[in-house]
Design a protein around this motif. Structure first.
Motif, PDB file in Angstrom:
ATOM      1  N   VAL A 173       0.818  -1.305   0.096  1.00  0.00           N
ATOM      2  CA  VAL A 173      -0.124  -0.105  -0.123  1.00  0.00           C
ATOM      3  C   VAL A 173       0.999   1.176   0.100  1.00  0.00           C
ATOM      4  O   VAL A 173       1.730   1.294   0.806  1.00  0.00           O
ATOM      5  N   GLU A 174       0.695   2.097  -0.947  1.00  0.00           N
ATOM      6  CA  GLU A 174       1.449   3.386  -1.024  1.00  0.00           C
ATOM      7  C   GLU A 174       0.992   4.538  -0.531  1.00  0.00           C
ATOM      8  O   GLU A 174      -0.494   4.669  -0.704  1.00  0.00           O
ATOM      9  N   ALA A 175       1.388   5.494  -0.063  1.00  0.00           N
ATOM     10  CA  ALA A 175       0.938   6.647   0.395  1.00  0.00           C
ATOM     11  C   ALA A 175       0.433   7.622  -0.812  1.00  0.00           C
ATOM     12  O   ALA A 175       0.869   7.360  -1.821  1.00  0.00           O
ATOM     13  N   PRO A 176      -0.613   8.402  -0.467  1.00  0.00           N
ATOM     14  CA  PRO A 176      -1.147   9.088  -1.418  1.00  0.00           C
ATOM     15  C   PRO A 176      -0.014  10.119  -1.955  1.00  0.00           C
ATOM     16  O   PRO A 176       0.662  10.838  -1.278  1.00  0.00           O
ATOM     17  N   GLY A 177       0.160  10.248  -3.346  1.00  0.00           N
ATOM     18  CA  GLY A 177       0.875  11.046  -4.024  1.00  0.00           C
ATOM     19  C   GLY A 177       2.374  10.358  -4.433  1.00  0.00           C
ATOM     20  O   GLY A 177       3.192  10.795  -4.845  1.00  0.00           O
ATOM     21  N   SER A 178       2.463   9.131  -3.791  1.00  0.00           N
ATOM     22  CA  SER A 178       3.760   8.477  -3.863  1.00  0.00           C
ATOM     23  C   SER A 178       3.987   7.565  -5.303  1.00  0.00           C
ATOM     24  O   SER A 178       4.986   7.219  -5.520  1.00  0.00           O
ATOM     25  N   TYR A 179       2.796   7.364  -5.771  1.00  0.00           N
ATOM     26  CA  TYR A 179       2.912   6.475  -6.788  1.00  0.00           C
ATOM     27  C   TYR A 179       3.099   7.246  -8.029  1.00  0.00           C
ATOM     28  O   TYR A 179       2.815   8.302  -8.448  1.00  0.00           O
ATOM     29  N   GLN A 180       4.140   6.525  -8.961  1.00  0.00           N
ATOM     30  CA  GLN A 180       4.706   7.098 -10.165  1.00  0.00           C
ATOM     31  C   GLN A 180       4.327   6.073 -11.102  1.00  0.00           C
ATOM     32  O   GLN A 180       4.881   5.008 -11.134  1.00  0.00           O
ATOM     33  N   GLN A 181       3.600   6.695 -12.046  1.00  0.00           N
ATOM     34  CA  GLN A 181       3.222   5.924 -13.295  1.00  0.00           C
ATOM     35  C   GLN A 181       4.473   5.430 -14.171  1.00  0.00           C
ATOM     36  O   GLN A 181       5.393   6.306 -14.264  1.00  0.00           O
ATOM     37  N   ASP A 182       4.320   4.607 -14.983  1.00  0.00           N
ATOM     38  CA  ASP A 182       5.105   4.254 -15.740  1.00  0.00           C
ATOM     39  C   ASP A 182       5.157   5.262 -17.167  1.00  0.00           C
ATOM     40  O   ASP A 182       3.928   5.402 -17.210  1.00  0.00           O
ATOM     41  N   PRO A 183       5.954   5.431 -17.857  1.00  0.00           N
ATOM     42  CA  PRO A 183       6.012   6.624 -18.959  1.00  0.00           C
ATOM     43  C   PRO A 183       4.791   6.242 -19.963  1.00  0.00           C
ATOM     44  O   PRO A 183       4.166   6.811 -20.388  1.00  0.00           O
ATOM     45  N   TRP A 184       4.550   4.933 -20.181  1.00  0.00           N
ATOM     46  CA  TRP A 184       3.917   4.372 -21.167  1.00  0.00           C
ATOM     47  C   TRP A 184       2.583   4.675 -20.871  1.00  0.00           C
ATOM     48  O   TRP A 184       1.560   5.157 -21.712  1.00  0.00           O
ATOM     49  N   ALA A 185       2.037   5.049 -19.467  1.00  0.00           N
ATOM     50  CA  ALA A 185       0.761   5.251 -19.203  1.00  0.00           C
ATOM     51  C   ALA A 185       0.606   6.689 -18.921  1.00  0.00           C
ATOM     52  O   ALA A 185      -0.774   6.859 -18.534  1.00  0.00           O
ATOM     53  N   MET A 186       1.545   7.724 -19.347  1.00  0.00           N
ATOM     54  CA  MET A 186       1.453   8.712 -19.022  1.00  0.00           C
ATOM     55  C   MET A 186       0.615   9.806 -20.171  1.00  0.00           C
ATOM     56  O   MET A 186       0.963   9.363 -21.343  1.00  0.00           O
ATOM     57  N   THR A 187      -0.118  10.701 -19.898  1.00  0.00           N
ATOM     58  CA  THR A 187      -0.317  11.716 -20.920  1.00  0.00           C
ATOM     59  C   THR A 187       0.689  12.474 -21.485  1.00  0.00           C
ATOM     60  O   THR A 187       2.033  12.542 -20.670  1.00  0.00           O
ATOM     61  N   ASP A 188       0.724  13.120 -22.307  1.00  0.00           N
ATOM     62  CA  ASP A 188       1.750  14.121 -22.732  1.00  0.00           C
ATOM     63  C   ASP A 188       2.021  15.064 -21.772  1.00  0.00           C
ATOM     64  O   ASP A 188       3.386  15.417 -21.565  1.00  0.00           O
ATOM     65  N   GLU A 189       0.951  15.753 -21.255  1.00  0.00           N
ATOM     66  CA  GLU A 189       1.637  16.492 -20.349  1.00  0.00           C
ATOM     67  C   GLU A 189       2.011  16.134 -18.970  1.00  0.00           C
ATOM     68  O   GLU A 189       3.027  16.675 -18.664  1.00  0.00           O
ATOM     69  N   GLU A 190       1.676  14.815 -18.609  1.00  0.00           N
ATOM     70  CA  GLU A 190       2.209  14.186 -17.471  1.00  0.00           C
ATOM     71  C   GLU A 190       3.720  13.928 -17.804  1.00  0.00           C
ATOM     72  O   GLU A 190       4.585  13.858 -16.964  1.00  0.00           O
ATOM     73  N   LYS A 191       4.058  13.494 -18.844  1.00  0.00           N
ATOM     74  CA  LYS A 191       5.510  12.985 -19.538  1.00  0.00           C
ATOM     75  C   LYS A 191       6.282  14.498 -19.294  1.00  0.00           C
ATOM     76  O   LYS A 191       7.249  14.316 -18.541  1.00  0.00           O
ATOM     77  N   LEU A 192       5.919  15.555 -19.835  1.00  0.00           N
ATOM     78  CA  LEU A 192       6.501  16.877 -19.876  1.00  0.00           C
ATOM     79  C   LEU A 192       6.979  17.195 -18.320  1.00  0.00           C
ATOM     80  O   LEU A 192       7.836  17.489 -18.109  1.00  0.00           O
ATOM     81  N   GLN A 193       5.741  16.903 -17.470  1.00  0.00           N
ATOM     82  CA  GLN A 193       5.987  17.368 -15.873  1.00  0.00           C
ATOM     83  C   GLN A 193       6.772  16.337 -15.233  1.00  0.00           C
ATOM     84  O   GLN A 193       7.712  16.687 -14.203  1.00  0.00           O
ATOM     85  N   ALA A 194       6.958  15.082 -15.683  1.00  0.00           N
ATOM     86  CA  ALA A 194       7.578  14.222 -15.070  1.00  0.00           C
ATOM     87  C   ALA A 194       9.113  14.022 -15.315  1.00  0.00           C
ATOM     88  O   ALA A 194      10.032  13.796 -14.309  1.00  0.00           O
ATOM     89  N   VAL A 195       9.455  14.587 -16.558  1.00  0.00           N
ATOM     90  CA  VAL A 195      10.997  14.532 -16.883  1.00  0.00           C
ATOM     91  C   VAL A 195      11.932  15.069 -15.890  1.00  0.00           C
ATOM     92  O   VAL A 195      12.850  14.366 -15.372  1.00  0.00           O
ATOM     93  N   PRO A 196      11.511  16.201 -15.414  1.00  0.00           N
ATOM     94  CA  PRO A 196      12.492  17.162 -14.412  1.00  0.00           C
ATOM     95  C   PRO A 196      12.560  16.134 -13.236  1.00  0.00           C
ATOM     96  O   PRO A 196      13.878  16.380 -12.586  1.00  0.00           O
ATOM     97  N   LEU A 197      11.565  15.683 -13.018  1.00  0.00           N
ATOM     98  CA  LEU A 197      11.612  15.069 -11.480  1.00  0.00           C
ATOM     99  C   LEU A 197      12.209  13.687 -11.439  1.00  0.00           C
ATOM    100  O   LEU A 197      13.129  13.251 -10.845  1.00  0.00           O
ATOM    101  N   ILE A 198      12.062  12.997 -12.770  1.00  0.00           N
ATOM    102  CA  ILE A 198      12.811  11.629 -12.966  1.00  0.00           C
ATOM    103  C   ILE A 198      14.505  11.998 -13.280  1.00  0.00           C
ATOM    104  O   ILE A 198      15.227  11.050 -12.670  1.00  0.00           O
ATOM    105  N   HIS A 199      14.802  12.975 -13.701  1.00  0.00           N
ATOM    106  CA  HIS A 199      16.104  13.453 -14.040  1.00  0.00           C
ATOM    107  C   HIS A 199      16.750  13.831 -12.823  1.00  0.00           C
ATOM    108  O   HIS A 199      17.753  13.187 -12.365  1.00  0.00           O
ATOM    109  N   LYS A 200      15.983  14.556 -11.724  1.00  0.00           N
ATOM    110  CA  LYS A 200      16.574  14.829 -10.342  1.00  0.00           C
ATOM    111  C   LYS A 200      16.887  13.456  -9.641  1.00  0.00           C
ATOM    112  O   LYS A 200      17.777  13.430  -8.924  1.00  0.00           O
ATOM    113  N   GLU A 201      15.737  12.601  -9.721  1.00  0.00           N
ATOM    114  CA  GLU A 201      15.923  11.491  -9.064  1.00  0.00           C
ATOM    115  C   GLU A 201      17.160  10.409  -9.643  1.00  0.00           C
ATOM    116  O   GLU A 201      17.923   9.956  -8.684  1.00  0.00           O
TER     117      GLU A 201
END
Length: 238
Positions: A66-94
């Motif tokens: 069971v994951e805490a709210p907001g902690s789940y990260q979608q796989d790239p294939w499941a993201m919308t285009d907007e979600e992909k753009l938003q996710a890239v800087p976060l994934i880069h930082k990780e």
């Protein structure tokens, strides 16, 4: 129990996801019924059998965590285009944080995910268009970070391929020349390594000390290899 006609295709997609692949790998753009008729085998004997002889299915679902709210990260294939753009800087930082912790393989996986997001968006743009170029310029530093990880993992030929692809588009990329030079040196492509290091110095003379260190290391390894070869050949012919 419920009769699920299309479950074999769904199961194949889920198995692809578990293996880190695109869930739609091997499928073309058509309806699910057409997919069933087009593919003689799904690559799994149990699914092929179920496809030939459909039957009612009962699903057992086990909660793994069971994951805490907001902690789940979608796989790239499941993201919308907007979600992909938003996710890239976060994934880069990780990825950067993992690399700094010495977790090189895990960092490489993060960089790969970020690249996958951007590549997916880039495929929707006309090659060479302003939007395509903007995405490509975001991909390049991530790809160089990925190559740095692969250098440390001694996967040199992958580094050669990726750095060459960057240099085919950006002839003045110093980091790509430097990393490719290190990869060439590691696989004994001496002339190519020297040429890449010379290009690094031509583009950025301030890197003279770093390049000199790499060249000295290459020369020392060559002397060591020559000495080993002489001993080996002497033992063969004696």
């Amino acid at each position: 129990p419920q009769h699920v006609v299309l479950y074999p295709l769904v199961s194949k997609s889920l198995r692809n996801i578990a293996a880190g692949k695109d869930p739609l790998e091997g499928q073309r753009h058509c309806c699910s019924i057409a997919q069933l008729h087009e593919h003689y085998s799904l690559g799994y004997p149990d699914l092929d059998e179920l496809q030939k002889n459909p039957q009612p299915l009962i699903f057992d679902i086990e909660v793994l965590k069971v994951e805490a709210p907001g902690s789940y990260q979608q796989d790239p294939w499941a993201m919308t285009d907007e979600e992909k753009l938003q996710a890239v800087p976060l994934i880069h930082k990780e990825g950067n944080e993992l690399y700094q912790q010495g977790k090189v393989q895990e960092a490489a996986a993060k960089y790969y995910d970020a690249i996958a997001c951007l590549k997916n968006l880039q495929m929707k743009e006309q090659p060479g268009s302003p939007d395509w170029i903007e995405l490509d310029q975001k991909i390049t530093p991530l790809l160089l970070n990925y190559c740095q990880c692969k250098l440390q993992c001694e996967e040199y030929y992958e580094v050669l391929d990726h750095c060459s692809s960057i240099l085919n588009k950006y002839e003045d990329n110093v980091k790509a020349y430097f990393k490719r030079g290190k990869a060439h040196a590691a696989v004994w492509n001496v002339a190519e390594a020297q040429a890449d290091f010379a290009k690094v110095l031509a583009l950025d003379p301030s890197l003279h000390r770093v390049v000199s260190k790499e060249l000295r290391s290459l020369e020392a390894r060559l002397r060591e290899k020559d000495a080993e070869d002489k001993i080996r050949f002497k033992s063969i012919f004696s």
